[in-house]
Design a protein around this motif. Structure first.
Motif, short mmCIF file in Angstrom:
data_model
loop_
_atom_site.label_atom_id
_atom_site.label_comp_id
_atom_site.label_asym_id
_atom_site.label_seq_id
_atom_site.Cartn_x
_atom_site.Cartn_y
_atom_site.Cartn_z
N ASP A 167 62.74 48.06 164.26
CA ASP A 167 64.12 47.73 164.64
C ASP A 167 65.01 48.97 164.55
N TRP A 168 64.79 49.81 163.53
CA TRP A 168 65.59 51.01 163.37
C TRP A 168 65.36 51.98 164.54
N LEU A 169 64.13 52.09 165.02
CA LEU A 169 63.86 52.96 166.17
C LEU A 169 64.68 52.52 167.38
N THR A 170 64.68 51.22 167.64
CA THR A 170 65.44 50.69 168.78
C THR A 170 66.93 50.91 168.58
N LEU A 171 67.42 50.62 167.37
CA LEU A 171 68.84 50.79 167.08
C LEU A 171 69.27 52.25 167.19
N SER A 172 68.49 53.17 166.62
CA SER A 172 68.87 54.58 166.67
C SER A 172 68.84 55.11 168.09
N MET A 209 69.61 53.35 170.74
CA MET A 209 70.83 52.83 171.36
C MET A 209 72.06 53.61 170.91
N ILE A 210 72.11 53.97 169.64
CA ILE A 210 73.26 54.69 169.10
C ILE A 210 73.36 56.10 169.68
N HIS A 211 72.23 56.76 169.85
CA HIS A 211 72.23 58.18 170.22
C HIS A 211 72.04 58.44 171.70
N GLU A 212 71.83 57.40 172.50
CA GLU A 212 71.69 57.61 173.94
C GLU A 212 73.02 58.05 174.53
N THR A 213 72.94 58.95 175.47
CA THR A 213 74.14 59.37 176.20
C THR A 213 74.07 58.78 177.61
N GLU A 214 75.21 58.46 178.15
CA GLU A 214 75.22 57.84 179.46
C GLU A 214 75.28 58.87 180.56
#
Length: 137
Positions: free
Chosen positions: A125-130, A132-137
């Motif tokens: 879950d942390w991999l998925t969350l991190s 999402m947090i660090h992706e740039t658009e």
């Protein structure tokens, strides 16, 4: 201490996934083992009731195990690394070689049924969350 990971090895076949199990024990051995010859044939998929949700049952050295298969999240790859020459001290550089890859892992508990709060599920879950947090658009 620096850790170097070599990914492209000529004899590495990254097109084949290996089978990975996370066991609730410590074995004083560091190297190859014929686990599949002793463990995989005895895995049973048991649906004990509606809440068991794909729980697997097995035993290892007489201890009953309950396990579940977890998939590595999209955008990530599981790898197995091997250290050809171990350093003599903790401050020396370490050189690791990617030897195999995997896209799912079966983790085992010996004292309880697998649940979403198990540490391996929380790390996925942390991999998925991190991501999402660090992706740039």
């Amino acid at each position: 201490m620096a850790v170097h990971i070599q990914v492209n090895s000529p004899d590495l076949k990254l097109d084949e996934n290996c089978v990975v199990h996370s066991m609730p024990c410590k074995i004083n051995h560091d190297g190859q083992a014929n686990v599949s010859g002793f463990f995989s044939p005895y895995i049973e998929n048991k649906e004990l009731d509606d809440s068991s949700d794909g729980v697997k049952q097995a035993s290892f050295r007489g201890y009953p195990l309950q396990g579940k298969e977890t998939v590595i999240p999209d955008g990530f790859k599981g790898i197995v690394v091997t250290e050809m020459k171990k350093p003599l001290t903790d401050i020396e550089e370490r050189n690791l070689v990617v030897s195999k890859k995997f896209d799912k892992i079966t983790y085992w508990n010996w004292d309880c049924f697998p649940v979403n709060n198990d540490s391996i599920n929380q790390s996925m879950d942390w991999l998925t969350l991190s991501k999402m947090i660090h992706e740039t658009e």
